[in-house]
Design a protein around this motif. Sequence first.
Motif, PDB file in Angstrom:
ATOM      1  N   PRO A 182       0.826  -1.212   0.000  1.00  0.00           N
ATOM      2  CA  PRO A 182       0.000   0.000   0.000  1.00  0.00           C
ATOM      3  C   PRO A 182       0.862   1.265   0.000  1.00  0.00           C
ATOM      4  O   PRO A 182       1.878   1.342   0.698  1.00  0.00           O
ATOM      5  N   ARG A 183       0.470   2.238  -0.815  1.00  0.00           N
ATOM      6  CA  ARG A 183       1.199   3.500  -0.926  1.00  0.00           C
ATOM      7  C   ARG A 183       0.199   4.652  -0.899  1.00  0.00           C
ATOM      8  O   ARG A 183      -1.000   4.474  -1.108  1.00  0.00           O
ATOM      9  N   LEU A 184       0.732   5.854  -0.672  1.00  0.00           N
ATOM     10  CA  LEU A 184      -0.098   7.049  -0.623  1.00  0.00           C
ATOM     11  C   LEU A 184      -0.317   7.675  -1.992  1.00  0.00           C
ATOM     12  O   LEU A 184      -1.104   8.609  -2.120  1.00  0.00           O
ATOM     13  N   LYS A 185       0.358   7.174  -3.003  1.00  0.00           N
ATOM     14  CA  LYS A 185       0.198   7.722  -4.341  1.00  0.00           C
ATOM     15  C   LYS A 185      -1.108   7.245  -4.961  1.00  0.00           C
ATOM     16  O   LYS A 185      -1.605   6.167  -4.643  1.00  0.00           O
ATOM     17  N   THR A 186      -1.634   8.041  -5.866  1.00  0.00           N
ATOM     18  CA  THR A 186      -2.837   7.655  -6.581  1.00  0.00           C
ATOM     19  C   THR A 186      -2.496   6.654  -7.684  1.00  0.00           C
ATOM     20  O   THR A 186      -1.317   6.405  -7.976  1.00  0.00           O
ATOM     21  N   GLU A 190       1.095   6.144  -9.731  1.00  0.00           N
ATOM     22  CA  GLU A 190       1.806   4.875  -9.779  1.00  0.00           C
ATOM     23  C   GLU A 190       2.046   4.429 -11.225  1.00  0.00           C
ATOM     24  O   GLU A 190       3.108   3.894 -11.549  1.00  0.00           O
TER      25      GLU A 190
END
Length: 209
Positions: A182-186, A190
Amino acid sequence: MRLSALLALASKVTLPPNYRYGMSRPGSLSDKRKNPPGTRRRRVAVEPISDEDWHLFCGDRVEILEGKDAGKQGKVVQVIRQRNWVVLEGLNTHYRYVGKTKDYRGTMIPSEAPLLHNQVKLVDPVEWRFTEAGERVRVSTRSGRIIPKPDFPRTDGIIPETWIDGPKDTSVEDALEKTYVPRLKTLEEEVMEAMGIQETRRHKKVYWY
């Protein structure tokens, strides 16, 4: 181990408050025919028996005390604790028709009927004792030997100890492998990062006053 078995650990069949247990597994197609949604069946009184006092398990050899097969011995193939039922292999059978249609009378097949726990008895009586290590085991009252508890199948009918993975079964390592971080980028950010696209545009300053 199959992937469906792993998913079944997280999902359970939700049963109504006055659900009536039968021979079919809860949630199966045959069970839904007997317990359709929105219907209320007559409640059945069942003698409460604690897990500590229950002594019949799948694989045990028992003798029938009542009925047309009284005196015969057989192996327990199914246990329904919610009704205090046991089913013996090839005993206490009745015949029923399957595949009945308008033009065909169906095929008559034998079907084992359940027996109450007090209608059978173990061929080798047992009692619960504790070993020196503190493990609760079944001990024969005749010979004093420890009788191992048979492998009990799960709700889907599978015995994990005897299950052999097939060519189409998903291994536990593949099912538990972490493939997403999981990442904070949309999603757009990505995709741009994976394709090597550099964003040169900048937002203009906005003054709210």
